[in-house]
Design a protein around this motif. Sequence first.
Motif, PDB file in Angstrom:
ATOM      1  N   PRO A 168       0.808  -1.223   0.000  1.00 40.01           N
ATOM      2  CA  PRO A 168       0.000   0.000   0.000  1.00 40.01           C
ATOM      3  C   PRO A 168       0.840   1.271   0.000  1.00 40.01           C
ATOM      4  CG  PRO A 168      -0.853  -1.578   1.594  1.00 40.01           C
ATOM      5  CD  PRO A 168       0.462  -2.118   1.116  1.00 40.01           C
ATOM      6  N   VAL A 169       1.977   1.254   0.695  1.00 43.19           N
ATOM      7  CA  VAL A 169       2.840   2.438   0.745  1.00 43.19           C
ATOM      8  C   VAL A 169       3.390   2.765  -0.642  1.00 43.19           C
ATOM      9  CG1 VAL A 169       5.004   3.366   1.654  1.00 43.19           C
ATOM     10  CG2 VAL A 169       3.459   2.115   3.177  1.00 43.19           C
ATOM     11  N   VAL A 170       3.926   1.762  -1.327  1.00 42.97           N
ATOM     12  CA  VAL A 170       4.544   1.988  -2.637  1.00 42.97           C
ATOM     13  C   VAL A 170       3.501   2.373  -3.685  1.00 42.97           C
ATOM     14  CG1 VAL A 170       5.809   0.883  -4.516  1.00 42.97           C
ATOM     15  CG2 VAL A 170       6.497   0.481  -2.144  1.00 42.97           C
ATOM     16  N   LEU A 171       2.374   1.664  -3.705  1.00 41.42           N
ATOM     17  CA  LEU A 171       1.358   1.967  -4.719  1.00 41.42           C
ATOM     18  C   LEU A 171       0.751   3.351  -4.509  1.00 41.42           C
ATOM     19  CD1 LEU A 171      -0.471  -1.436  -5.250  1.00 41.42           C
ATOM     20  CD2 LEU A 171       1.156  -0.296  -6.744  1.00 41.42           C
ATOM     21  N   ALA A 172       0.532   3.737  -3.255  1.00 36.65           N
ATOM     22  CA  ALA A 172       0.004   5.077  -2.985  1.00 36.65           C
ATOM     23  C   ALA A 172       0.997   6.143  -3.427  1.00 36.65           C
ATOM     24  CB  ALA A 172      -0.319   5.234  -1.501  1.00 36.65           C
ATOM     25  N   ALA A 173       2.288   5.916  -3.186  1.00 30.14           N
ATOM     26  CA  ALA A 173       3.309   6.874  -3.605  1.00 30.14           C
ATOM     27  C   ALA A 173       3.355   7.002  -5.126  1.00 30.14           C
ATOM     28  CB  ALA A 173       4.674   6.457  -3.059  1.00 30.14           C
ATOM     29  N   LEU A 188       8.319   9.128   2.090  1.00 29.37           N
ATOM     30  CA  LEU A 188       8.778   8.605   0.796  1.00 29.37           C
ATOM     31  C   LEU A 188       8.498   9.582  -0.336  1.00 29.37           C
ATOM     32  CD1 LEU A 188       9.894   6.336  -0.998  1.00 29.37           C
ATOM     33  CD2 LEU A 188       7.584   5.322  -1.003  1.00 29.37           C
ATOM     34  N   THR A 189       7.268  10.106  -0.394  1.00 35.97           N
ATOM     35  CA  THR A 189       6.930  11.013  -1.491  1.00 35.97           C
ATOM     36  C   THR A 189       7.685  12.338  -1.381  1.00 35.97           C
ATOM     37  OG1 THR A 189       4.963  11.768  -0.275  1.00 35.97           O
ATOM     38  CG2 THR A 189       4.650  10.017  -1.913  1.00 35.97           C
TER      39      THR A 189
END
Length: 312
Positions: A226-231, A291-292
């Motif tokens: 979820p973290v990577v896809l949202a970013a 991250l973003t």
Amino acid sequence: MLVLDVAARVWPFFLLVAAGVALSRLRLLDARMTQGLSAYVYWVGFPALLIHSLSRLGRPGPELWSGLAAYAAVGLAVMASLVAGGRALGWSRPERAGAAMAAGVGNSAFLAVPVTAAVLGAETARLVAGAIAADFVVLAAAGVGLLGWAAGRSVWRAMAQAFQNPVVIAALLGLLLALLNLALPQPLDRAIGLAAASGSPVGLVALGAALGLPQTEDEPGPRAGPVVLAALAKLLAFPLLVWLAIGLTPAPAEFRAGATLVAAAPTAVNVFIQTRAYGVWPRGAARIVALTTALAIVSLSLVPILLTARVS
């Protein structure tokens, strides 16, 4: 030069986050103190910022309204796709709600609009300032509704309570003042301006402190998916779709370029504050913000280069 200019604007964010991490690691800030910082931003700092900035926007014309509507529609579509796609991927409700809000609500007020002014000019920045209203009236309200839904409330109750959220109320109030061309009394406006200046720094320190706090055994870390896809949705899908959608409207070309740059902004620290307030996936939201923001040095440098190449 462009990369260095963007980096100079982004690095202060990292320094404040690092200060929060250091304070928590040195045990000068504990979980209760961090919660207090978050509460201040939630109830005072960020609402003051929205009232102070949005009340100065002025009335947009019909063509600009069409561009703002397209911007908001794309944001809602990106959020909805993460909710639906997350269900197909087996994400929990908190993961779906937190990831969706993180993909839709960007750091437009503190980072994207100033970068737009530096890169595309003050007039373009003035045109896209309405994107702040779209972020925090439409997209933040939808995100808060999703957080309420993830916390166990019904969808209708969650959406109704979204408009009782102090950040959404402040955004609506600031927008109303702008549309009516009303000004706050000078002493009140000065006090709100002072509170507004504190919102982002305190929120970033609170974010760093939350990232630096030790993780309890009964609180697993957020999953990477979820973290990577949202970013990726925030930094890639959102700006690309905004460019395409606004191109279908009669909005000025300058607004289209500026809104695309605003859409490429990293996730707003307010998303972390809201998820923490609702107790819905706050560590995941904190990682997406971090991250973003780190990747924004690249995204906010490449997007202006591509935009200026298209315009020329």
